[in-house]
Enzyme design. Structure first.
Site, mmCIF file in Angstrom:
data_model
loop_
_atom_site.group_PDB
_atom_site.id
_atom_site.type_symbol
_atom_site.label_atom_id
_atom_site.label_comp_id
_atom_site.label_asym_id
_atom_site.label_seq_id
_atom_site.Cartn_x
_atom_site.Cartn_y
_atom_site.Cartn_z
ATOM 1 N N GLY A 1 -39.522 100.619 61.758
ATOM 2 C CA GLY A 1 -38.617 99.910 60.847
ATOM 3 C C GLY A 1 -37.267 100.608 60.831
ATOM 4 N N LEU A 2 -36.344 100.003 60.107
ATOM 5 C CA LEU A 2 -34.975 100.518 60.061
ATOM 6 C C LEU A 2 -34.908 101.873 59.360
ATOM 7 C CD1 LEU A 2 -33.187 97.196 58.980
ATOM 8 C CD2 LEU A 2 -33.273 98.184 61.287
ATOM 9 N N SER A 3 -33.808 102.568 59.550
ATOM 10 C CA SER A 3 -33.557 103.803 58.811
ATOM 11 C C SER A 3 -33.523 103.477 57.314
ATOM 12 C CB SER A 3 -32.217 104.388 59.256
ATOM 13 O OG SER A 3 -31.904 105.523 58.488
ATOM 14 N N GLY A 4 -34.237 104.242 56.523
ATOM 15 C CA GLY A 4 -34.269 104.006 55.080
ATOM 16 C C GLY A 4 -35.281 102.959 54.652
ATOM 17 N N ALA A 5 -36.053 102.436 55.602
ATOM 18 C CA ALA A 5 -37.036 101.395 55.265
ATOM 19 C C ALA A 5 -38.161 101.953 54.399
ATOM 20 C CB ALA A 5 -37.612 100.781 56.536
ATOM 21 N N GLY A 6 -38.438 103.249 54.548
ATOM 22 C CA GLY A 6 -39.509 103.874 53.762
ATOM 23 C C GLY A 6 -40.614 104.474 54.616
ATOM 24 N N LYS A 7 -40.397 104.573 55.919
ATOM 25 C CA LYS A 7 -41.437 105.056 56.839
ATOM 26 C C LYS A 7 -41.916 106.463 56.460
ATOM 27 C CE LYS A 7 -38.691 104.610 60.407
ATOM 28 N NZ LYS A 7 -37.483 104.147 59.666
ATOM 29 N N THR A 8 -40.980 107.386 56.313
ATOM 30 C CA THR A 8 -41.345 108.777 56.035
ATOM 31 C C THR A 8 -42.000 108.895 54.659
ATOM 32 O OG1 THR A 8 -39.533 109.564 57.400
ATOM 33 C CG2 THR A 8 -40.448 111.138 55.834
ATOM 34 N N SER B 1 -38.202 103.553 66.306
ATOM 35 C CA SER B 1 -38.760 102.950 67.531
ATOM 36 C C SER B 1 -38.337 101.493 67.676
ATOM 37 C CB SER B 1 -40.287 103.099 67.580
ATOM 38 O OG SER B 1 -40.931 102.761 66.376
HETATM 39 P P1 ADP Z 1 -37.245 106.048 56.701
HETATM 40 O O1 ADP Z 1 -38.227 107.143 57.011
HETATM 41 O O2 ADP Z 1 -37.778 104.679 57.016
HETATM 42 O O3 ADP Z 1 -35.883 106.283 57.265
HETATM 43 P P2 ADP Z 1 -37.278 107.166 54.056
HETATM 44 O O4 ADP Z 1 -38.729 107.194 53.677
HETATM 45 O O5 ADP Z 1 -36.646 108.429 54.533
HETATM 46 O O6 ADP Z 1 -37.052 105.985 55.115
HETATM 47 O O7 ADP Z 1 -36.410 106.627 52.818
HETATM 48 C C1 ADP Z 1 -36.814 105.529 52.050
HETATM 49 C C2 ADP Z 1 -36.166 105.632 50.672
HETATM 50 O O8 ADP Z 1 -36.522 104.475 49.914
HETATM 51 C C3 ADP Z 1 -36.637 106.848 49.895
HETATM 52 O O9 ADP Z 1 -35.548 107.381 49.181
HETATM 53 C C4 ADP Z 1 -37.690 106.247 48.941
HETATM 54 O O10 ADP Z 1 -37.809 106.992 47.766
HETATM 55 C C5 ADP Z 1 -37.085 104.871 48.670
HETATM 56 N N1 ADP Z 1 -38.049 103.846 48.254
HETATM 57 C C6 ADP Z 1 -37.886 103.021 47.202
HETATM 58 N N2 ADP Z 1 -38.930 102.200 47.060
HETATM 59 C C7 ADP Z 1 -39.799 102.495 48.051
HETATM 60 C C8 ADP Z 1 -41.086 101.992 48.416
HETATM 61 N N3 ADP Z 1 -41.683 100.986 47.739
HETATM 62 N N4 ADP Z 1 -41.678 102.524 49.517
HETATM 63 C C9 ADP Z 1 -41.081 103.517 50.212
HETATM 64 N N5 ADP Z 1 -39.876 104.045 49.903
HETATM 65 C C10 ADP Z 1 -39.228 103.548 48.825
#
Ligand code: ADP
Length: 184
Positions: A11-18, A85
Site C-alpha cells: 500500500g501507499l506510504s502512510g497507509a498503515g502497513k508498519t 511494493s
Molecule cells: P506505512 O507503513 O504504510 O507507511 P505507517 O504505519 O508508518 O504507514 O503510518 C500509518 C499512520 O496512520 C500511523 O501514524 C498510524 O498511527 C495512523 N493510523 C491511523 N489510523 C490507523 C489505522 N486504522 N490503522 C493503521 N494506522 C492508522
C-alpha cells in the site's frame, strides 16, 4: 509445528502497513508462532541500503526481500512483510517463490495518507521537492485479487489486525486464540 507463511502488506506510504504489522506481531506473541517482521524502512537501512527508488532499484529491493521471505517461510516461520511494493509483477514473483503467500492490500486512499503525512513526505512530493514518490509522481499498481483488503480510513487498527488473525486462523496457519475466561 504450524506451517510458515508470507503475509505481504502492500500500500501507499502512510497507509498503515508498519503500524498494522507491529500490532499483529504483538498480538501473535502469545500464540506460540515463530514470526519474523520485515519492514521497508528497516530493510533499506541494511540489506538494501545501496538501493534507491527507481523502478530497477525498487524491483531489486523486493527481489532481495522475497529471497529472505522464501527461506524463512519454507522453514516454518511466519513472515510479516510490510513494503510499498508498488509493482504487481514483483509481488507476483514473491507469491510464486514463498510459502503460503497472502497478499494484504492496505488500501487507504491517498488523501487519507497525505492528511496523515507521517513523515512529511507528501507535502514535499506535492511541492515538487521529491521525485519518484509513490502515488504522487511514481506508479502504484494496486493488487488485482488480494486475499485481504484493509480500509484503515474507516476501520480501527484492532479491526484490521483482527481481520488478518481471523484469516490466518481459518487457513490453519496460526493456532486459534483461546477464549477469554469468563467468571460467572
Ligand atoms: P506505512 O507503513 O504504510 O507507511 P505507517 O504505519 O508508518 O504507514 O503510518 C500509518 C499512520 O496512520 C500511523 O501514524 C498510524 O498511527 C495512523 N493510523 C491511523 N489510523 C490507523 C489505522 N486504522 N490503522 C493503521 N494506522 C492508522
Amino acid at each position: 509445528m504450524t506451517q510458515g507463511f508470507t503475509l505481504w502488506l502492500t500500500g501507499l506510504s502512510g497507509a498503515g502497513k508498519t503500524t498494522i504489522a507491529i500490532e499483529l506481531e504483538r498480538q501473535l506473541a502469545d500464540r506460540d508462532v515463530r514470526i519474523e517482521r520485515l519492514d521497508g524502512d528497516t530493510v533499506r537501512e541494511g540489506l538494501t541500503r545501496d538501493l534507491g527508488f527507481s523502478k530497477v532499484d525498487r524491483d531489486k529491493n523486493i527481489e532481495r526481500v522475497t529471497f529472505v521471505a522464501k527461506l524463512l517461510s519454507r522453514n516454518g516461520v511466519g513472515v510479516i512483510a510490510s513494503f510499498i511494493s508498488p509493482y504487481r509483477a514483483a509481488r507476483d514473483t514473491a507469491r510464486q517463490e514463498t510459502t503460503n503467500f497472502i497478499e494484504v492490500h492496505v488500501a487507504t486512499p491517498i488523501d487519507t495518507c497525505a492528511a496523515r503525512d507521517v513523515k512529511g513526505l507528501y507535502a514535499k512530493a506535492f511541492a515538487g521537492e521529491l521525485k519518484d514518490f509513490t502515488g504522487v509522481n511514481d506508479p502504484y499498481e494496486a493488487p488485482v485479487s488480494p486475499e485481504i483488503t484493509l480500509h484503515t480510513e474507516r476501520e480501527t487498527l484492532n479491526e484490521s489486525v483482527q481481520t488478518i488473525l481471523t484469516y490466518l486462523e481459518a487457513r490453519g496457519l496460526i493456532p486459534v486464540a483461546e477464549p477469554a475466561l469468563s467468571i460467572s
